[in-house]
Every structure is written in structure tokens, then in C-alpha cells.
Design an enzyme around this catalytic site. Structure first.
Site, PDB file in Angstrom:
ATOM      1  N   ASP A   1      -7.947   4.852  -0.837  1.00 31.99           N
ATOM      2  CA  ASP A   1      -7.378   3.622  -0.289  1.00 31.99           C
ATOM      3  C   ASP A   1      -6.621   2.881  -1.387  1.00 31.99           C
ATOM      4  O   ASP A   1      -7.218   2.489  -2.390  1.00 31.99           O
ATOM      5  CB  ASP A   1      -8.514   2.767   0.271  1.00 31.99           C
ATOM      6  CG  ASP A   1      -8.028   1.514   0.977  1.00 31.99           C
ATOM      7  OD1 ASP A   1      -6.881   1.087   0.752  1.00 31.99           O
ATOM      8  OD2 ASP A   1      -8.813   0.950   1.754  1.00 31.99           O
TER       9      ASP A   1
ATOM     10  N   CYS B   1       0.815  -1.223   0.000  1.00 33.74           N
ATOM     11  CA  CYS B   1       0.000   0.000   0.000  1.00 33.74           C
ATOM     12  C   CYS B   1       0.846   1.270   0.000  1.00 33.74           C
ATOM     13  O   CYS B   1       0.490   2.256  -0.650  1.00 33.74           O
ATOM     14  CB  CYS B   1      -0.998  -0.002   1.147  1.00 33.74           C
ATOM     15  SG  CYS B   1      -0.292  -0.166   2.801  1.00 33.74           S
TER      16      CYS B   1
ATOM     17  N   HIS C   1      -5.637  -0.085  -1.522  1.00 30.25           N
ATOM     18  CA  HIS C   1      -5.817  -1.537  -1.473  1.00 30.25           C
ATOM     19  C   HIS C   1      -6.748  -2.075  -2.553  1.00 30.25           C
ATOM     20  O   HIS C   1      -6.982  -3.271  -2.623  1.00 30.25           O
ATOM     21  CB  HIS C   1      -6.305  -1.959  -0.078  1.00 30.25           C
ATOM     22  CG  HIS C   1      -5.300  -1.656   0.980  1.00 30.25           C
ATOM     23  ND1 HIS C   1      -5.311  -0.467   1.683  1.00 30.25           N
ATOM     24  CD2 HIS C   1      -4.240  -2.356   1.422  1.00 30.25           C
ATOM     25  CE1 HIS C   1      -4.299  -0.466   2.516  1.00 30.25           C
ATOM     26  NE2 HIS C   1      -3.631  -1.597   2.388  1.00 30.25           N
TER      27      HIS C   1
END
Length: 181
Positions: free
Chosen positions: A134, A5, A136
Site C-alpha cells: 500500500d 498513491c 499510503h
């Protein structure tokens, strides 16, 4: 959480810098891949040789080193201590977005998942929200709404961040072309 990440957040920031900042060299016109990021950190002696090719994560400070080395762009570090509130730094974040318009990398210790911060909102009631991107997300989206429904892009109230974590934020000091004009 996975180990990539921080790399993906850094790559997003690099893409933004390429679109908005003057390139340092011909090689700084491409978003670096993970081996290039790792090799850069080894070459500047931030990491040992064994780091290259590993699955070790990177954080905000490593992102700052890579941005400075590859793009000759300075970054402001905003450290938010465990006992501090993110909301206390709302003016600094708002000023950054108004003056630079960039993407911020945010990571912590108890909340070790890297995230991009793309905006700030202060409500009429003085509640502070950050626009979180995000890193991810994996795969292809069918619609932009999917990013919202799966919360890969969301407005998050600062009180919903982990209050037992400190946070380091990387604020690249490159003005967006729209703001510089």
C-alpha cells in the site's frame, strides 16, 4: 484517499527497474519525482500543460507511458472487467512473478486507490491471495512488523477486492537480475 498513491506506486516500480533493467539513458538511473512524471506526461501529449504542477492523480495507463518513455521498458496491460474474477488471472500473475519477478501496479475505478502487487499465493484450497504493498504509508517505521500490523504490506484474498470495480494492472517486462542469471 490522497492524490499521490499512483505516483508512489510508479516510483516504486521505477526503483525496481533501475535495480534490475538496463538503463536507457543516464537520466533513467534516478527515480523520477512527481514534477518529472507530470512533465513526461505533458511532453508525450498524454496530459495538457495545466497538468504540470497539479494535484491530479495518475493511473495504470499513465504509469505505462512513463515507464516506456523514461526507461524504454514495455509493459503488459492486464484488464480485469467488473464481471470477471481476479482469481481467473492467477496463472498469468504467477507466470509473471516466476518469469520477471517485478512489482505490478494495480488500480481500478470503484477501487481507485493505487497499490503495488509484489506476489501471489494460491492455497491448497485454491484460494488466491495477492501480496499488496500500500503506497499510503507516510513516515518512518520503527520495525518491519509495523508495516504488517498497520496493513501497509499484507496478503489480501482476491475476493476482498471491490467486486464492482474493474482493475487495470501494469506488468513491467524487465526480468529481475536474479531470474535472468
Amino acid at each position: 484517499m490522497g492524490w499521490g498513491c499512483g505516483y508512489r506506486t510508479l516510483q516504486s516500480i521505477c526503483s525496481w527497474i533501475i535495480q534490475n533493467g538496463p538503463p536507457k539513458t543516464a537520466s533513467s538511473t534516478e527515480v523520477p519525482n512527481i514534477p518529472t512524471i507530470q512533465q513526461t506526461l505533458v511532453e508525450i501529449k498524454d496530459k495538457p500543460e495545466r497538468f504540470f504542477g497539479s494535484r491530479e492523480w495518475i493511473g495504470t495507463l499513465e504509469a505505462i507511458y512513463v515507464i516506456d518513455t523514461l526507461y524504454d521498458v514495455s509493459c503488459k496491460v492486464l484488464h480485469i472487467a467488473r464481471s470477471d474474477s481476479i482469481a481467473k488471472h492467477a496463472d498469468t500473475l504467477r507466470d509473471y512473478f516466476e518469469q520477471y519477478g517485478g512489482l505490478i501496479m494495480m488500480g481500478g475505478d470503484m477501487d481507485a486507490a493505487s497499490k503495488g502487487i509484489a506476489g501471489i499465493h494460491v492455497s491448497v484450497d485454491q484460494d488466491v491471495y495477492l501480496l499488496v504493498v500500500d503506497p499510503h504509508f507516510v513516515g518512518r517505521i520503527k520495525t518491519k512488523e509495523e508495516l504488517y500490523t498497520k496493513e501497509y504490506v499484507k496478503w489480501q484474498k482476491v475476493e476482498d477486492f471491490v467486486d464492482s470495480s474493474f482493475y487495470n494492472l501494469c506488468l513491467p517486462m524487465v526480468k529481475s537480475r536474479e531470474l535472468a542469471a
